[in-house]
Structure formats: C-alpha cells, structure tokens
Design a protein around this motif. Structure first.
Motif, mmCIF file in Angstrom:
data_model
loop_
_atom_site.group_PDB
_atom_site.id
_atom_site.type_symbol
_atom_site.label_atom_id
_atom_site.label_comp_id
_atom_site.label_asym_id
_atom_site.label_seq_id
_atom_site.Cartn_x
_atom_site.Cartn_y
_atom_site.Cartn_z
ATOM 1 N N ILE A 73 0.824 -1.204 0.000
ATOM 2 C CA ILE A 73 0.000 0.000 0.000
ATOM 3 C C ILE A 73 0.867 1.267 0.000
ATOM 4 O O ILE A 73 0.387 2.342 -0.369
ATOM 5 C CB ILE A 73 -0.970 0.014 1.206
ATOM 6 C CG1 ILE A 73 -2.168 0.934 0.916
ATOM 7 C CG2 ILE A 73 -0.265 0.423 2.485
ATOM 8 C CD1 ILE A 73 -3.269 0.853 1.957
ATOM 9 N N ARG A 74 2.136 1.141 0.385
ATOM 10 C CA ARG A 74 2.993 2.330 0.398
ATOM 11 C C ARG A 74 3.188 2.909 -1.000
ATOM 12 O O ARG A 74 2.933 4.114 -1.205
ATOM 13 C CB ARG A 74 4.339 2.031 1.058
ATOM 14 C CG ARG A 74 5.264 3.242 1.085
ATOM 15 C CD ARG A 74 6.625 2.930 1.686
ATOM 16 N NE ARG A 74 7.504 4.085 1.576
ATOM 17 C CZ ARG A 74 8.249 4.378 0.512
ATOM 18 N NH1 ARG A 74 8.228 3.557 -0.544
ATOM 19 N NH2 ARG A 74 9.001 5.453 0.496
ATOM 20 N N PRO A 75 3.650 2.145 -2.004
ATOM 21 C CA PRO A 75 3.771 2.738 -3.342
ATOM 22 C C PRO A 75 2.442 3.184 -3.927
ATOM 23 O O PRO A 75 2.383 4.194 -4.639
ATOM 24 C CB PRO A 75 4.416 1.633 -4.183
ATOM 25 C CG PRO A 75 4.218 0.375 -3.406
ATOM 26 C CD PRO A 75 4.193 0.769 -1.970
ATOM 27 N N LEU A 76 1.356 2.481 -3.607
ATOM 28 C CA LEU A 76 0.035 2.935 -4.038
ATOM 29 C C LEU A 76 -0.263 4.307 -3.437
ATOM 30 O O LEU A 76 -0.742 5.219 -4.118
ATOM 31 C CB LEU A 76 -1.032 1.930 -3.620
ATOM 32 C CG LEU A 76 -2.492 2.361 -3.790
ATOM 33 C CD1 LEU A 76 -2.811 2.762 -5.228
ATOM 34 C CD2 LEU A 76 -3.439 1.255 -3.317
ATOM 35 N N LEU A 112 1.801 6.619 -2.503
ATOM 36 C CA LEU A 112 2.614 7.663 -3.122
ATOM 37 C C LEU A 112 1.994 8.135 -4.426
ATOM 38 O O LEU A 112 2.025 9.337 -4.747
ATOM 39 C CB LEU A 112 4.036 7.150 -3.363
ATOM 40 C CG LEU A 112 4.851 6.815 -2.103
ATOM 41 C CD1 LEU A 112 6.210 6.249 -2.493
ATOM 42 C CD2 LEU A 112 5.010 8.052 -1.220
ATOM 43 N N GLU A 113 1.408 7.217 -5.175
ATOM 44 C CA GLU A 113 0.737 7.599 -6.418
ATOM 45 C C GLU A 113 -0.534 8.389 -6.127
ATOM 46 O O GLU A 113 -0.815 9.398 -6.777
ATOM 47 C CB GLU A 113 0.414 6.349 -7.237
ATOM 48 C CG GLU A 113 -0.253 6.658 -8.573
ATOM 49 C CD GLU A 113 -0.344 5.445 -9.468
ATOM 50 O OE1 GLU A 113 -1.472 5.091 -9.862
ATOM 51 O OE2 GLU A 113 0.710 4.858 -9.788
ATOM 52 N N LEU A 114 -1.301 7.938 -5.122
ATOM 53 C CA LEU A 114 -2.561 8.615 -4.797
ATOM 54 C C LEU A 114 -2.325 9.990 -4.180
ATOM 55 O O LEU A 114 -3.176 10.884 -4.313
ATOM 56 C CB LEU A 114 -3.384 7.755 -3.842
ATOM 57 C CG LEU A 114 -3.878 6.411 -4.381
ATOM 58 C CD1 LEU A 114 -4.690 5.690 -3.320
ATOM 59 C CD2 LEU A 114 -4.702 6.602 -5.647
ATOM 60 N N ALA A 115 -1.191 10.172 -3.507
ATOM 61 C CA ALA A 115 -0.915 11.450 -2.854
ATOM 62 C C ALA A 115 -0.887 12.597 -3.852
ATOM 63 O O ALA A 115 -1.189 13.748 -3.502
ATOM 64 C CB ALA A 115 0.410 11.373 -2.098
ATOM 65 N N PHE A 160 0.895 4.919 4.510
ATOM 66 C CA PHE A 160 -0.022 5.254 3.412
ATOM 67 C C PHE A 160 -0.190 6.766 3.369
ATOM 68 O O PHE A 160 -0.870 7.365 4.209
ATOM 69 C CB PHE A 160 -1.358 4.544 3.643
ATOM 70 C CG PHE A 160 -2.357 4.718 2.540
ATOM 71 C CD1 PHE A 160 -2.064 4.376 1.224
ATOM 72 C CD2 PHE A 160 -3.636 5.193 2.828
ATOM 73 C CE1 PHE A 160 -3.000 4.518 0.213
ATOM 74 C CE2 PHE A 160 -4.585 5.334 1.820
ATOM 75 C CZ PHE A 160 -4.266 5.001 0.517
ATOM 76 N N ALA A 161 0.465 7.414 2.416
ATOM 77 C CA ALA A 161 0.581 8.873 2.391
ATOM 78 C C ALA A 161 -0.758 9.618 2.471
ATOM 79 O O ALA A 161 -0.832 10.671 3.123
ATOM 80 C CB ALA A 161 1.351 9.308 1.140
ATOM 81 N N PRO A 162 -1.854 9.140 1.833
ATOM 82 C CA PRO A 162 -3.107 9.903 1.914
ATOM 83 C C PRO A 162 -3.640 10.100 3.329
ATOM 84 O O PRO A 162 -4.430 11.026 3.564
ATOM 85 C CB PRO A 162 -4.079 9.056 1.078
ATOM 86 C CG PRO A 162 -3.203 8.400 0.056
ATOM 87 C CD PRO A 162 -1.947 8.069 0.821
ATOM 88 N N LEU A 163 -3.213 9.282 4.281
ATOM 89 C CA LEU A 163 -3.662 9.460 5.665
ATOM 90 C C LEU A 163 -3.088 10.723 6.305
ATOM 91 O O LEU A 163 -3.587 11.179 7.338
ATOM 92 C CB LEU A 163 -3.269 8.244 6.509
ATOM 93 C CG LEU A 163 -4.054 6.956 6.245
ATOM 94 C CD1 LEU A 163 -3.407 5.790 6.973
ATOM 95 C CD2 LEU A 163 -5.516 7.109 6.678
ATOM 96 N N PHE A 164 -2.085 11.328 5.680
ATOM 97 C CA PHE A 164 -1.418 12.490 6.265
ATOM 98 C C PHE A 164 -1.761 13.794 5.539
ATOM 99 O O PHE A 164 -1.099 14.802 5.730
ATOM 100 C CB PHE A 164 0.101 12.254 6.255
ATOM 101 C CG PHE A 164 0.510 11.052 7.055
ATOM 102 C CD1 PHE A 164 0.782 11.166 8.409
ATOM 103 C CD2 PHE A 164 0.585 9.798 6.464
ATOM 104 C CE1 PHE A 164 1.142 10.059 9.156
ATOM 105 C CE2 PHE A 164 0.945 8.683 7.207
ATOM 106 C CZ PHE A 164 1.221 8.814 8.557
ATOM 107 N N GLU A 165 -2.835 13.752 4.746
ATOM 108 C CA GLU A 165 -3.314 14.930 4.008
ATOM 109 C C GLU A 165 -4.734 15.246 4.481
ATOM 110 O O GLU A 165 -5.643 14.432 4.332
ATOM 111 C CB GLU A 165 -3.287 14.647 2.501
ATOM 112 C CG GLU A 165 -4.056 15.624 1.630
ATOM 113 C CD GLU A 165 -3.601 17.062 1.801
ATOM 114 O OE1 GLU A 165 -4.424 17.873 2.300
ATOM 115 O OE2 GLU A 165 -2.451 17.356 1.440
#
Length: 282
Positions: free
Chosen positions: A50-53, A55-58, A83-88
């Motif tokens: 889910i990490r590379p996913l 990064l793309e979704l961010a 999971f980057a979207p959790l930090f936006e």
C-alpha cells in the motif's frame, strides 16, 4: 479513472515482505489490491504494497477512498501507517473489517499497532478524515454502484472473503483461508460462483501443505479445484510464500497453465500467477 471493473496488484506476497534479486519479477510486497469501477476506488488490505500505491494517490488529493481488510494480521496491515493519503487533511479514508469480535475493534487494532514501544507516533498523527467501521463477515455491502458480498474464511482469528460486482463483472478476493481437506469450502464456492476473476490464497503446493496444516493457508492446486467447481473464469494465484522466489513461481506458472489451459470468456488466461503491477480487467 476508467469506469469498468479493474484490479491492480500492489502486493502479492504473504507472511512477510521480501527483498532481493530473486523476488524482482513477482515482487516482495505483502498483500494490497486496488479495485476501480464506476469512478470509485477501493483498496483491499494494507500490506507493504500500500505504500507505493499511497505515493501515487498522494498526487491526486483530495481523494475519497475505502480500505477493506480481509483480516488484521501484521502482513496485511504493516503498510497502513506509511499510506501517504492518511497524512493529508483534504482526504477522506474509510477503513472496514468484518472479522473482529468484542473487545477488539478496528480502531483499537490500528491504535495498538502504533503504540509504544512498537511505534514512535500515535493514531492522532493522521491528518485525513479517518473512519473505522466494522461489519460481520457474510453481510452484503454497498459502495456506490459497486455491490459486495462477503463470506467468512477459515483462518486463525478469522478473515473475510469479498466478491466485488460492477457492470455485470465480478472479482473475488479470497485470502487468507485454509483448505478443509475433506472437500471444498462450499461457502467459498458459493461466493465465487461464476466470477470473472478469483484471487486465491495459494501460499503452498499440495506437496508442501501437510507441513503447514493449521497455519491458515491453502494451495494453488486447491485454488484450481475451487475455480473449476465455481465456474470461475480466471484464477489468480496469490499470497506467495516468502520461500517461493521467482524461479519457484515460474514453475508454478507453468504447471498452472498446463492444468488450466486456454483463455476464459473474459479474454484473460484461465490461470495466472499474480505479480506486482499486474492489472486485470474482466
């Protein structure tokens, strides 16, 4: 985002992530799928894939997404906190699980994952609008125009299998589950009946399985038997054991293609070994 039903594999490994040249072609990240349909995006499991996913979704914020867990063993949740979207703060993320029973809740599971001395920051570090939701395996769920049926799986502490339907097409996600040994799991056969694609826990071979009885996993040959009994179009062999490197999986791919040859009505191979980056559009 394309409107038709589609699944992309971001992590296909089971038990623990693996690195090294011997895992290059199939991938070393643990379980994560991205399903898109009708302008919606659903994520299944939050393994290291889910990490590379994320990064793309961010790059697409703001986003509104759902993450469905088969269960919450570490290999299926280990990537969630990366999971980057959790930090936006502009994003909305809903998390779902159907296997938990009191006193366990999904929020408590994630909170425990992030508590000292295991993790440096707590749940409050997330900036997105995050919701934690429970249901009972066996329930029918809805996500916009996408319909989902679920079923309980045979795994220690429980797990949930999913059937995702949209536009007359269907994808089933069946991991982690152990074969019964005295016949097929009829709940899984029923859930997957007539599906275009079935993604199945194929951690072992039939020859290996007796050494791991009780560990909660199945074999690619059992996946063949379930797929044939259920009239599945394409079997996707998934959740590769960490001891199964690229050379081993090449052998599985050859045997699977010989055992279930040809092309399904959906135009896809009747058997395929999942690898990171693979996209299937039934």
């Amino acid at each position: 985002m394309a409107n038709g039903l589609k699944v992309r594999f971001w992590g296909v490994r089971g038990s623990i992530s693996c690195s090294g040249a011997e895992y290059t072609r199939y991938g070393g990240n643990t379980s994560c799928l991205e399903v898109t349909a009708g302008g919606r995006r659903l994520i299944f499991d939050a393994g290291s894939g889910i990490r590379p996913l994320g990064l793309e979704l961010a790059r697409q914020a703001p986003i509104d997404i759902d993450i469905y867990f088969t269960h919450t063993h570490l290999d299926h949740i280990m990537g969630l906190t990366f999971f980057a979207p959790l930090f936006e703060k502009r994003n909305s993320v809903r998390l779902w699980a159907g296997h938990l029973h009191a006193p366990h809740t999904l929020k408590k599971v994630v909170s425990n994952l992030m508590q000292a001395p295991l993790y440096p920051v707590s749940l409050e570090v997330f900036q997105a609008q995050v919701e934690f939701n429970e249901f009972t395996s066996g329930q029918t769920l809805a996500c916009g125009d996408i319909a989902m049926r679920t079923a309980p799986l045979n795994h220690p502490q429980g797990a949930t299998g999913y059937r995702i339907e949209y536009g007359g097409k269907s994808i089933c996600y069946i991991t982690d589950t152990e074969q019964q040994g005295d016949g097929l799991d009829e709940a899984i056969v029923d859930l997957c009946r007539g599906a275009d694609v079935m993604i199945y826990d194929s951690s072992y071979t039939d020859a290996e399985y007796p050494r791991y009885k009780g560990w909660g996993h199945s074999t690619w040959q059992e996946g063949m038997r379930v797929a044939d009994a259920a009239g599945v179009g394409t079997l996707a062999i998934f959740h590769h054991d960490p001891s199964h490197d690229d050379a081993f999986m090449d052998g599985v791919a050859r045997e699977a293609a010989a055992a279930r040859p040809g092309t399904a009505a959906n135009g896809l191979p009747r058997a395929i070994v999942a690898h990171e980056g693979l996209t299937l559009s039934p």
